[in-house]
Design an enzyme around this catalytic site. Structure first.
Site, PDB file in Angstrom:
ATOM      1  CG  ASP A 200      -1.706   1.164   1.432  1.00 12.77           C
ATOM      2  OD1 ASP A 200      -2.710   1.267   0.522  1.00 12.77           O
ATOM      3  OD2 ASP A 200      -1.333   1.962   2.251  1.00 12.77           O
ATOM      4  CD  GLU A 257      -2.203   2.416  -3.399  1.00 15.28           C
ATOM      5  OE1 GLU A 257      -3.350   2.724  -3.727  1.00 15.28           O
ATOM      6  OE2 GLU A 257      -1.641   2.538  -2.288  1.00 15.28           O
ATOM      7  CG  HIS A 329      -9.588  -0.785  -1.221  1.00 18.58           C
ATOM      8  ND1 HIS A 329      -8.767  -1.309  -2.227  1.00 18.58           N
ATOM      9  CD2 HIS A 329      -9.119  -0.087  -0.430  1.00 18.58           C
ATOM     10  CE1 HIS A 329      -7.529  -1.031  -1.776  1.00 18.58           C
ATOM     11  NE2 HIS A 329      -7.952  -0.093  -0.784  1.00 18.58           N
ATOM     12  CG  ASP A 330      -8.105   3.057  -2.229  1.00 20.27           C
ATOM     13  OD1 ASP A 330      -8.681   3.218  -1.219  1.00 20.27           O
ATOM     14  OD2 ASP A 330      -7.056   2.847  -2.168  1.00 20.27           O
TER      15      ASP A 330
END
Length: 555
Positions: A200, A257, A329-330
């Site tokens: 992340d 990411e 999810h973002d």
């Protein structure tokens, strides 16, 4: 390009809070995931990424971790996680977790100790600076709005750095002790049976030091964090060390990411000895973004989408593997983001699935994507849980838009669109839970759900199964996994077409509009491998693609 164990796989992301609730408390959990492993196996999934399920106060929905070695009680126990790992292994499936190490929670013991003694060992685990009234060490804006600096609890003369939420203090990666703690935790999970990690926000671990200001770009007098990230150098030293100390010895899968990487850095990130096995392609997600805020976004068109995908493919050609997505999810739901307003249908959803899934790289499916889950129509800002959406709502109001306009704007891009509970069937709460779901269920669950599609050979769910089966078909696997991607008729409006060239030659055609489109074939086709319509109209050496028709041909 080296052959790796993960390259021919299909991955699936689970946002555990919204996936499946086994104990009816309104929150999904690990036993709920175990209940659905056979569903995922039947779909054709190999790798399952589970978003954070560690202890957390949920300031940013679990991306603020207070204990890296445990499971949040609402999700279950460590024993439940061990059982999940064991059950997945029985099915030849791999579990990867979220690695969130740019920051931790302000409720983590490290930060508590830093607050007790800012000048001691744990004070150096974070970025803590002296505080003077009216002055900041730098003018960076946090991702969630406001300054990145916050007064240190108990010490009005000190302040700490947080590039995300104020309850997410940034870890000081310049400190070798911090890096040792991170590597120890990664290896602890890999030794326990986890097969890898999604990493992340990792580019943020390298700050431009000493702190300095960047150009002001909003009326708040602050500067986008991206200016600092573009200026910072040396993140590769940290990432290479992390790879060598953790992922490489375990032959683990890692997907980063990553934003703002330069073309010349791509081999360092995802080459044969890259920092990561793969990285997500966010080119279509970030297209049209504006430093002013969501209200100034430029909506993406079908031609924009095509150009983004082809440009990304060209960038990594002969370098490494991308991980391809249409949502996570973002992000809002992909079918609502990429298919023009008013044109959502089974055909358009299947077309989008086809053109993204057949790109070179590792396809990721986000929970509910396989049944075509859609954005939620929010009626009030009070329905919103996501911190970034609430921030953008106020940014939009400050820009002079009305409350109604601001709600419409943020509803289109809100992360909560993807976080509503998975729609398993048409029973109460979509079969997700018998309790009150933590986030509202989309009212369209009676029409869009797994149960209604599972036994329907023409459903979107069945179509995804066919796409996955094609990728794994021994006859075509080599071409689809490792074959070259070559655009076809790249400049044709609202047509996304490309070859996959390996030991076979495949042509993927997607009509990105409601109007029919005639496409000249480069050569006769031998076989129709997949078609989202019952038939393909052929005239001489051309095909006539119907409303959002997609077809995969073997030439």
């Amino acid at each position: 390009m080296n052959r790796k164990w993960w390259r021919d796989k299909v991955a699936y992301q689970i946002y555990p809070k919204s996936f499946n609730d086994s104990n009816n408390d309104g929150i999904g959990d690990i036993p709920g995931i175990i209940e659905k492993l056979d569903y995922l196996k039947d779909l054709g999934i190999d790798i399952v990424w589970i978003s954070p399920c560690y202890p957390s106060p949920f300031a940013d929905q679990g991306y603020d971790i207070s204990d890296y070695y445990n499971i949040h009680p609402v999700f279950g126990t460590l024993e439940d996680m061990d059982r999940l790992l064991s059950e997945a292994k029985k099915r030849n499936m791999y579990i990867i977790l979220d690695l969130v190490v740019n920051h931790c929670s302000d409720e983590h013991e490290w930060f508590k100790k830093a607050c007790q003694d800012p000048d001691g060992k744990y004070g150096n685990f974070f970025y803590i600076e002296d505080r003077k009234e009216g002055e900041l060490p730098c003018n960076w804006r946090s991702y969630f709005g406001g300054s990145v600096w916050e007064p240190l609890p108990g010490h009005p003369d000190k302040q700490y750095l947080h590039v995300f939420h104020k309850k997410q203090p940034d870890l000081n990666w310049e400190n070798p002790e911090v890096r040792e703690e991170v590597y120890k935790n990664i290896n602890w999970w890999l030794d326990r049976g986890v097969s890898g990690f999604r990493i992340d926000a990792i580019i943020n671990i390298k700050k431009k030091l000493p702190f300095k200001d960047y150009p002001v770009d909003r009326s708040d007098g602050l500067s986008s964090i991206r200016y600092m990230l573009e200026d910072a150098e040396g993140v590769g030293d940290f990432l290479g060390e992390m790879r060598d100390r953790t992922f490489a010895p375990h032959n683990a899968f890692s997907v980063g990411e990553v934003f703002n990487e330069k073309d010349e850095e791509l081999p360092d990130f995802i080459g044969d000895n890259g920092y990561f096995s793969s990285m997500f392609d966010f080119s279509t997600e970030v297209f049209g973004g504006s430093d002013k805020g969501w209200y100034d976004h430029t909506p993406i068109t079908p031609d924009d989408y095509k150009k983004c995908c082809f440009n990304s493919q060209k960038r990594v050609s002969n370098v490494g593997f991308l991980s391809n997505i249409i949502e996570n999810h973002d992000e809002p739901r992909g079918v609502c983001h990429y298919i023009p307003d008013g044109e959502l249908s089974e055909h358009s959803k299947k077309m989008l699935a086809t053109v993204y899934f057949m790109l070179k790289g590792l396809p990721f499916i986000y929970q509910g994507q396989e049944i075509g889950m859609e954005n939620l129509s929010f009626q009030s800002i009070d329905q919103i849980d996501d911190v970034s959406t609430i921030d953008q709502y106020h940014v939009t109001l400050d820009a002079g838009l009305s409350e109604r306009e601001a709600l419409a704007c943020v509803s289109r891009y809100s992360r909560d669109n993807a976080r509503t509970p998975v729609q398993w069937d048409s029973s109460v709460n979509a079969g997700f839970s018998e309790g009150t779901p933590w986030l509202p269920v989309n009212p369209n669950y009676t029409e869009i759900n797994v149960a209604s599609q599972e036994n329907d050979p023409d459903s979107l769910l069945s179509y995804y199964k066919k796409l996955i089966a094609l990728r794994k078909d021994p006859v075509y696997k080599e071409t689809i996994v490792y074959g070259e991607l070559i655009p076809y008729l790249e400049d044709r409006h609202n047509l996304m077409a490309y070859y996959r060239k390996g030991d076979k030659m495949l042509l993927i055609l997607g009509n990105f509009q409601k109007e029919t489109q005639t496409v000249k074939l480069p050569a006769p086709y031998k076989k129709i491998l997949l078609n989202n319509y019952p038939e393909l109209k052929v005239i001489d050496d051309s095909v006539i693609l119907d409303d959002y028709q997609a077809v995969i041909l073997e030439l």
